[in-house]
Write a protein that holds these residues in place. Structure first.
Motif, PDB file in Angstrom:
ATOM      1  N   UNK A 153      15.801  -2.110 -61.856  1.00 42.72           N
ATOM      2  CA  UNK A 153      17.056  -1.796 -61.178  1.00 42.72           C
ATOM      3  C   UNK A 153      16.800  -1.203 -59.798  1.00 42.72           C
ATOM      4  N   UNK A 154      15.805  -0.339 -59.694  1.00 46.32           N
ATOM      5  CA  UNK A 154      15.498   0.305 -58.414  1.00 46.32           C
ATOM      6  C   UNK A 154      14.929  -0.695 -57.422  1.00 46.32           C
ATOM      7  N   UNK A 155      14.094  -1.613 -57.889  1.00 40.80           N
ATOM      8  CA  UNK A 155      13.564  -2.653 -57.006  1.00 40.80           C
ATOM      9  C   UNK A 155      14.697  -3.524 -56.475  1.00 40.80           C
ATOM     10  N   UNK A 156      15.660  -3.845 -57.331  1.00 38.37           N
ATOM     11  CA  UNK A 156      16.809  -4.633 -56.888  1.00 38.37           C
ATOM     12  C   UNK A 156      17.652  -3.865 -55.873  1.00 38.37           C
ATOM     13  N   UNK A 157      17.671  -2.546 -55.973  1.00 36.62           N
ATOM     14  CA  UNK A 157      18.428  -1.741 -55.017  1.00 36.62           C
ATOM     15  C   UNK A 157      17.721  -1.659 -53.664  1.00 36.62           C
ATOM     16  N   UNK A 286      29.973  -0.662 -60.935  1.00 33.37           N
ATOM     17  CA  UNK A 286      29.950  -1.472 -59.720  1.00 33.37           C
ATOM     18  C   UNK A 286      28.894  -2.563 -59.879  1.00 33.37           C
ATOM     19  N   UNK A 287      29.198  -3.812 -59.492  1.00 25.93           N
ATOM     20  CA  UNK A 287      28.278  -4.920 -59.731  1.00 25.93           C
ATOM     21  C   UNK A 287      27.201  -5.108 -58.667  1.00 25.93           C
ATOM     22  N   UNK A 288      27.305  -4.389 -57.541  1.00 25.51           N
ATOM     23  CA  UNK A 288      26.308  -4.580 -56.485  1.00 25.51           C
ATOM     24  C   UNK A 288      24.955  -3.983 -56.887  1.00 25.51           C
ATOM     25  N   UNK A 289      23.899  -4.482 -56.265  1.00 30.21           N
ATOM     26  CA  UNK A 289      22.579  -3.893 -56.466  1.00 30.21           C
ATOM     27  C   UNK A 289      22.487  -2.527 -55.809  1.00 30.21           C
ATOM     28  N   UNK A 290      23.269  -2.310 -54.755  1.00 28.71           N
ATOM     29  CA  UNK A 290      23.288  -1.041 -54.026  1.00 28.71           C
ATOM     30  C   UNK A 290      24.595  -0.961 -53.252  1.00 28.71           C
ATOM     31  N   UNK A 291      25.163   0.241 -53.168  1.00 32.77           N
ATOM     32  CA  UNK A 291      26.334   0.480 -52.319  1.00 32.77           C
ATOM     33  C   UNK A 291      25.949   1.568 -51.319  1.00 32.77           C
TER      34      UNK A 291
END
Length: 333
Positions: A153-157, A286-291
């Protein structure tokens, strides 16, 4: 008419259940069909944990159990408790969503392929995958890989953020701290663990620790070797994590950094933006990888940039899993 994406969920823990919740939530417009669920936990327990969730709340559909099936909103989904997928018939399955967190060797990873599935998508870092792919960072590397890791998850962010800013302005050096929710790998009371810090009670203290994200980012963005460091702090929150990034920039933007970020991510479905002063709970589901929190953006002489952003480590990551599954299946259509 477009054929439905056929998926099989192996492992019905946090990510497995979140994946199913997303599929059910978007069922009216979804092209995803869940043809089976497999977990070594009892069917009744898995159904209960889908029905009631401490993070996302009760599922707005009735969940019942039948003979080797979970019945959700009146629709039955076959349920098995098989430790070896080779014992199942997975012919016709486009993608096995591998969510057990137990893929330690190639033999385990290949079990779904041996059972007849076309592709395996692993919900976490994996050294035995054919390829690690993060949307917004290195999807061009997918190729014909059949066993794919969706990273963390963090890599995707982090990775899509770094790639976009590096392409637009250039990054000479960067340090990122992930402020991460506690997870099931941490104890609820002090007890011996893998490290001294991780031996402490998760819901009581902020715990400095390591993260797999750095090596995963080097895997998908090898050009950042020697330019990036990443650290982590686990915090007493059950949902929604954050990243705090300090970047040394090579080129000044034409306007402000905030204007650059607004333009760079204006049409992105992976990186969102908020102008509001928010707190972590505002970004649950929230569906985004990062906001990116634009009010938190800071700069020094337009050469050092601070970016702060939120991510729902379960919901956003699961959204990327489903998008990646669609990409895997689309290659053979």
């Amino acid at each position: 008419m477009t054929r439905q994406l056929s998926v099989f969920i192996n492992g019905f823990g946090r990510i497995g259940r979140t994946l199913l919740r997303q599929i059910l939530q978007n069922e009216s417009q979804s092209a995803v069909k869940v043809v089976g669920i497999n977990d070594i936990a009892p069917l009744e327990t898995c159904a209960y944990l889908l029905r009631y969730d401490s993070v996302f709340g009760p599922l707005p559909l009735p969940v019942e159990t039948g003979d080797r099936q979970m019945i959700i909103g009146g629709r039955p989904i076959p349920f098995t408790c098989e430790p070896d997928l080779r014992a199942l018939d997975l012919r016709g399955v486009d993608v096995v969503l591998e969510c057990t967190g137990k893929v330690r060797d190639r033999d385990f990873a290949e079990a779904g392929i041996d059972a007849g599935a076309s592709n395996i998508l692993i919900s976490g870092p994996s050294e035995v995958a054919d390829q690690t792919v993060v949307l917004g960072a290195n999807e061009q590397d997918l190729g014909d890989a059949r066993i794919v890791s969706n990273a963390s998850c963090t890599t995707n962010a982090i990775a899509p953020l770094l790639r976009t800013i590096d392409l637009g302005l250039g990054i000479s050096r960067a340090h990122i701290t992930t402020i991460h929710c506690y997870t099931g790998s941490q104890p609820t009371v002090d007890q011996p663990g893998a490290s001294l810090e991780r031996s402490r009670a998760a819901a009581v203290s902020m715990v400095p620790t390591t993260t797999s994200a750095l090596n995963q980012i080097f895997n998908v963005l090898p050009e950042f070797h020697g330019r990036l460091s990443v650290s982590a702090v686990r915090v007493p929150c059950i949902s929604v994590s954050a990243i705090d990034a300090t970047l040394q920039i090579l080129e000044k933007p034409e306007g402000s950094f905030v204007e650059f970020l607004r333009e760079a991510f204006a049409d992105s479905t992976l990186i969102g933006l908020t102008e509001d002063p928010c707190v972590s709970t505002d970004f649950r589901s929230r569906p985004e990888s990062l906001v990116i929190a634009l009010p938190e953006t800071q700069s020094i002489e337009q050469r050092q940039l601070r970016v702060f952003g939120w991510y729902d480590k379960e919901w956003g990551f699961s959204a990327r899993m489903l998008e990646m599954a669609e990409r895997l299946a689309a290659r053979s259509r």
